[in-house]
Design a protein around this motif. Structure first.
Motif, PDB file in Angstrom:
ATOM      1  N   PRO A  62       1.134  -1.511   0.197  1.00  0.00           N
ATOM      2  CA  PRO A  62       0.219   0.218  -0.068  1.00  0.00           C
ATOM      3  C   PRO A  62       0.711   1.522  -0.062  1.00  0.00           C
ATOM      4  O   PRO A  62       2.133   1.377   0.917  1.00  0.00           O
ATOM      5  N   VAL A  63       0.664   2.159  -0.648  1.00  0.00           N
ATOM      6  CA  VAL A  63       1.387   3.688  -1.260  1.00  0.00           C
ATOM      7  C   VAL A  63       1.815   4.266   0.305  1.00  0.00           C
ATOM      8  O   VAL A  63       2.373   4.566   0.802  1.00  0.00           O
ATOM      9  N   GLY A  64       0.792   3.954   0.782  1.00  0.00           N
ATOM     10  CA  GLY A  64       0.442   4.716   2.535  1.00  0.00           C
ATOM     11  C   GLY A  64       1.330   3.885   3.520  1.00  0.00           C
ATOM     12  O   GLY A  64       1.819   4.282   4.931  1.00  0.00           O
ATOM     13  N   ASP A  65       2.312   2.470   3.000  1.00  0.00           N
ATOM     14  CA  ASP A  65       2.810   2.133   4.429  1.00  0.00           C
ATOM     15  C   ASP A  65       4.760   1.915   3.436  1.00  0.00           C
ATOM     16  O   ASP A  65       5.693   1.327   4.491  1.00  0.00           O
ATOM     17  N   VAL A  66       4.332   2.183   2.707  1.00  0.00           N
ATOM     18  CA  VAL A  66       6.470   2.802   1.697  1.00  0.00           C
ATOM     19  C   VAL A  66       7.213   3.646   2.664  1.00  0.00           C
ATOM     20  O   VAL A  66       6.790   4.365   3.440  1.00  0.00           O
ATOM     21  N   TRP A  67       8.474   3.264   3.274  1.00  0.00           N
ATOM     22  CA  TRP A  67       8.584   3.200   4.367  1.00  0.00           C
ATOM     23  C   TRP A  67      10.495   4.041   3.632  1.00  0.00           C
ATOM     24  O   TRP A  67      11.170   4.016   4.881  1.00  0.00           O
ATOM     25  N   GLY A  68      10.243   4.000   2.110  1.00  0.00           N
ATOM     26  CA  GLY A  68      11.867   4.670   2.186  1.00  0.00           C
ATOM     27  C   GLY A  68      12.452   4.558   0.829  1.00  0.00           C
ATOM     28  O   GLY A  68      11.045   5.575  -0.307  1.00  0.00           O
ATOM     29  N   ASP A  69      13.147   5.485  -0.409  1.00  0.00           N
ATOM     30  CA  ASP A  69      13.368   5.827  -1.262  1.00  0.00           C
ATOM     31  C   ASP A  69      12.627   4.916  -2.413  1.00  0.00           C
ATOM     32  O   ASP A  69      13.808   3.704  -2.500  1.00  0.00           O
ATOM     33  N   VAL A  70      11.925   5.499  -3.335  1.00  0.00           N
ATOM     34  CA  VAL A  70      11.715   4.278  -3.782  1.00  0.00           C
ATOM     35  C   VAL A  70      12.757   4.376  -5.163  1.00  0.00           C
ATOM     36  O   VAL A  70      12.616   5.138  -5.441  1.00  0.00           O
ATOM     37  N   THR A  71      12.473   3.259  -5.973  1.00  0.00           N
ATOM     38  CA  THR A  71      13.425   3.261  -7.763  1.00  0.00           C
ATOM     39  C   THR A  71      12.744   2.212  -8.267  1.00  0.00           C
ATOM     40  O   THR A  71      12.831   1.272  -8.586  1.00  0.00           O
ATOM     41  N   THR A  72      13.096   3.082  -9.505  1.00  0.00           N
ATOM     42  CA  THR A  72      11.843   2.164 -10.785  1.00  0.00           C
ATOM     43  C   THR A  72      13.482   2.228 -11.960  1.00  0.00           C
ATOM     44  O   THR A  72      13.994   2.595 -11.629  1.00  0.00           O
ATOM     45  N   ILE A  73      12.595   1.052 -12.539  1.00  0.00           N
ATOM     46  CA  ILE A  73      13.661   0.841 -13.992  1.00  0.00           C
ATOM     47  C   ILE A  73      14.299   2.539 -13.915  1.00  0.00           C
ATOM     48  O   ILE A  73      15.440   2.201 -15.243  1.00  0.00           O
ATOM     49  N   GLU A  74      13.162   3.636 -14.672  1.00  0.00           N
ATOM     50  CA  GLU A  74      13.359   4.721 -15.145  1.00  0.00           C
ATOM     51  C   GLU A  74      14.368   5.320 -14.451  1.00  0.00           C
ATOM     52  O   GLU A  74      15.021   6.663 -15.118  1.00  0.00           O
ATOM     53  N   GLY A  75      14.453   4.959 -13.085  1.00  0.00           N
ATOM     54  CA  GLY A  75      16.065   5.248 -12.467  1.00  0.00           C
ATOM     55  C   GLY A  75      17.609   4.685 -12.686  1.00  0.00           C
ATOM     56  O   GLY A  75      18.248   4.915 -11.863  1.00  0.00           O
ATOM     57  N   MET A  76      17.696   3.509 -12.698  1.00  0.00           N
ATOM     58  CA  MET A  76      18.249   3.117 -13.992  1.00  0.00           C
ATOM     59  C   MET A  76      19.459   3.862 -13.884  1.00  0.00           C
ATOM     60  O   MET A  76      21.007   3.979 -13.614  1.00  0.00           O
ATOM     61  N   ALA A  77      18.993   4.548 -15.264  1.00  0.00           N
ATOM     62  CA  ALA A  77      20.222   4.981 -15.967  1.00  0.00           C
ATOM     63  C   ALA A  77      20.778   6.537 -14.865  1.00  0.00           C
ATOM     64  O   ALA A  77      19.534   6.627 -14.427  1.00  0.00           O
ATOM     65  N   GLN A  78      22.085   6.806 -15.232  1.00  0.00           N
ATOM     66  CA  GLN A  78      22.464   7.618 -14.858  1.00  0.00           C
ATOM     67  C   GLN A  78      22.404   9.112 -16.567  1.00  0.00           C
ATOM     68  O   GLN A  78      23.081   8.728 -17.262  1.00  0.00           O
ATOM     69  N   ASP A  79      21.241  10.381 -16.519  1.00  0.00           N
ATOM     70  CA  ASP A  79      20.874  11.259 -17.417  1.00  0.00           C
ATOM     71  C   ASP A  79      20.892  10.069 -18.420  1.00  0.00           C
ATOM     72  O   ASP A  79      20.411   9.117 -18.694  1.00  0.00           O
ATOM     73  N   ASP A  80      22.183   9.878 -19.853  1.00  0.00           N
ATOM     74  CA  ASP A  80      22.069   9.468 -20.512  1.00  0.00           C
ATOM     75  C   ASP A  80      22.948   7.968 -20.587  1.00  0.00           C
ATOM     76  O   ASP A  80      23.143   6.963 -21.620  1.00  0.00           O
ATOM     77  N   THR A  81      23.144   7.574 -19.112  1.00  0.00           N
ATOM     78  CA  THR A  81      24.387   6.254 -19.399  1.00  0.00           C
ATOM     79  C   THR A  81      23.760   5.597 -18.616  1.00  0.00           C
ATOM     80  O   THR A  81      23.368   5.216 -17.945  1.00  0.00           O
ATOM     81  N   LEU A  82      23.422   4.675 -19.558  1.00  0.00           N
ATOM     82  CA  LEU A  82      22.360   2.651 -19.018  1.00  0.00           C
ATOM     83  C   LEU A  82      23.732   2.317 -17.739  1.00  0.00           C
ATOM     84  O   LEU A  82      24.751   2.521 -17.773  1.00  0.00           O
ATOM     85  N   ALA A  83      23.154   1.928 -16.617  1.00  0.00           N
ATOM     86  CA  ALA A  83      23.463   1.303 -15.798  1.00  0.00           C
ATOM     87  C   ALA A  83      23.974  -0.488 -16.282  1.00  0.00           C
ATOM     88  O   ALA A  83      23.429  -0.568 -17.331  1.00  0.00           O
ATOM     89  N   PRO A  84      25.390  -0.522 -16.025  1.00  0.00           N
ATOM     90  CA  PRO A  84      25.967  -2.069 -16.117  1.00  0.00           C
ATOM     91  C   PRO A  84      25.136  -2.974 -16.318  1.00  0.00           C
ATOM     92  O   PRO A  84      25.311  -3.752 -18.035  1.00  0.00           O
ATOM     93  N   LEU A  85      24.216  -3.381 -15.435  1.00  0.00           N
ATOM     94  CA  LEU A  85      22.611  -4.651 -16.258  1.00  0.00           C
ATOM     95  C   LEU A  85      22.118  -3.809 -16.920  1.00  0.00           C
ATOM     96  O   LEU A  85      21.509  -5.121 -18.074  1.00  0.00           O
ATOM     97  N   GLN A  86      21.719  -2.834 -17.287  1.00  0.00           N
ATOM     98  CA  GLN A  86      21.050  -2.725 -18.331  1.00  0.00           C
ATOM     99  C   GLN A  86      21.971  -2.822 -19.856  1.00  0.00           C
ATOM    100  O   GLN A  86      21.469  -3.185 -21.207  1.00  0.00           O
ATOM    101  N   GLU A  87      23.288  -2.453 -20.002  1.00  0.00           N
ATOM    102  CA  GLU A  87      24.155  -2.434 -21.032  1.00  0.00           C
ATOM    103  C   GLU A  87      24.332  -4.081 -21.663  1.00  0.00           C
ATOM    104  O   GLU A  87      24.209  -4.198 -22.303  1.00  0.00           O
ATOM    105  N   ALA A  88      24.566  -4.777 -20.521  1.00  0.00           N
ATOM    106  CA  ALA A  88      24.859  -6.081 -20.606  1.00  0.00           C
ATOM    107  C   ALA A  88      23.403  -7.098 -21.271  1.00  0.00           C
ATOM    108  O   ALA A  88      23.202  -7.778 -21.668  1.00  0.00           O
ATOM    109  N   TRP A  89      22.304  -6.008 -20.837  1.00  0.00           N
ATOM    110  CA  TRP A  89      21.104  -6.630 -21.206  1.00  0.00           C
ATOM    111  C   TRP A  89      20.409  -6.641 -22.855  1.00  0.00           C
ATOM    112  O   TRP A  89      20.325  -7.212 -23.311  1.00  0.00           O
ATOM    113  N   VAL A  90      21.208  -5.453 -23.270  1.00  0.00           N
ATOM    114  CA  VAL A  90      21.635  -4.942 -24.366  1.00  0.00           C
ATOM    115  C   VAL A  90      22.560  -6.089 -24.877  1.00  0.00           C
ATOM    116  O   VAL A  90      22.094  -6.313 -26.617  1.00  0.00           O
TER     117      VAL A  90
END
Ligand code: FES
Ligand code: FES
Length: 157
Positions: A62-90
């Motif tokens: 439940p959104v009311g129970d979120v206890w910390g900072d949330v990261t989604t797939i949209e937050g994995m890349a830094q600016d235009d640089t994919l995360a190493p896992l994303q690069e490996a996926w490609v």
């Protein structure tokens, strides 16, 4: 009642009811549609995001129970640089239909944060709750090993 929490480094707030699953707030209120709805009962892993770096099933929180900072797939890349896992996926062309893949990557990121050099057995154990109808499991395993090499200072591939 307004619920406020940090998503991908930015404070966000929602007026959706506190019992609304986090998944629907991310998708419907915040427009972060990279996180997918598969089963709604914690049985597929398509909705996997991180709370304070730990992989969780967004359909169950439940959104009311979120206890910390949330990261989604949209937050994995830094600016235009994919995360190493994303690069490996490609590199390994893991995705087929792609539907399960954001959840797979978020689960894999949690694994590598706890175990920087996982064995095949470690990967299978950590990823066992993330289902893929297209059967990309062997490519997922190869991409995780590849990302682990890169993160440990080795060469990609
Ligand atoms: S949609 Fe959450 S685990 Fe399947
Ligand atoms: S790539 Fe199609 S469900 Fe996994």
């Amino acid at each position: 009642m307004t619920v406020t929490f940090v998503v991908n480094g930015t404070p966000r707030q929602t007026d959706m009811a506190p019992e609304t699953p986090l998944l629907w707030v991310l998708r419907d209120d915040f427009g972060l549609t990279g996180t997918k709805f598969g089963c709604g009962i914690a049985a597929c892993g398509a909705c996997t995001v991180h709370i304070d770096g730990e992989a969780v099933r967004a359909c169950q929180i439940p959104v009311g129970d979120v206890w910390g900072d949330v990261t989604t797939i949209e937050g994995m890349a830094q600016d235009d640089t994919l995360a190493p896992l994303q690069e490996a996926w490609v590199r390994h062309q893991v995705a087929q239909c792609g539907f399960c893949q954001s959840g797979q990557i978020m689960q894999a990121a949690d694994l590598l944060s706890e175990n920087p050099d996982p064995t095949d057995e470690d990967i299978d154990a950590a990823m066992g709750g993330n289902l893929c109808r297209c059967g990309t499991y062997s490519a997922i395993r190869a991409a995780i090993h590849d990302a682990a090499r890169v993160l440990n200072g080795g060469r990609a591939g």
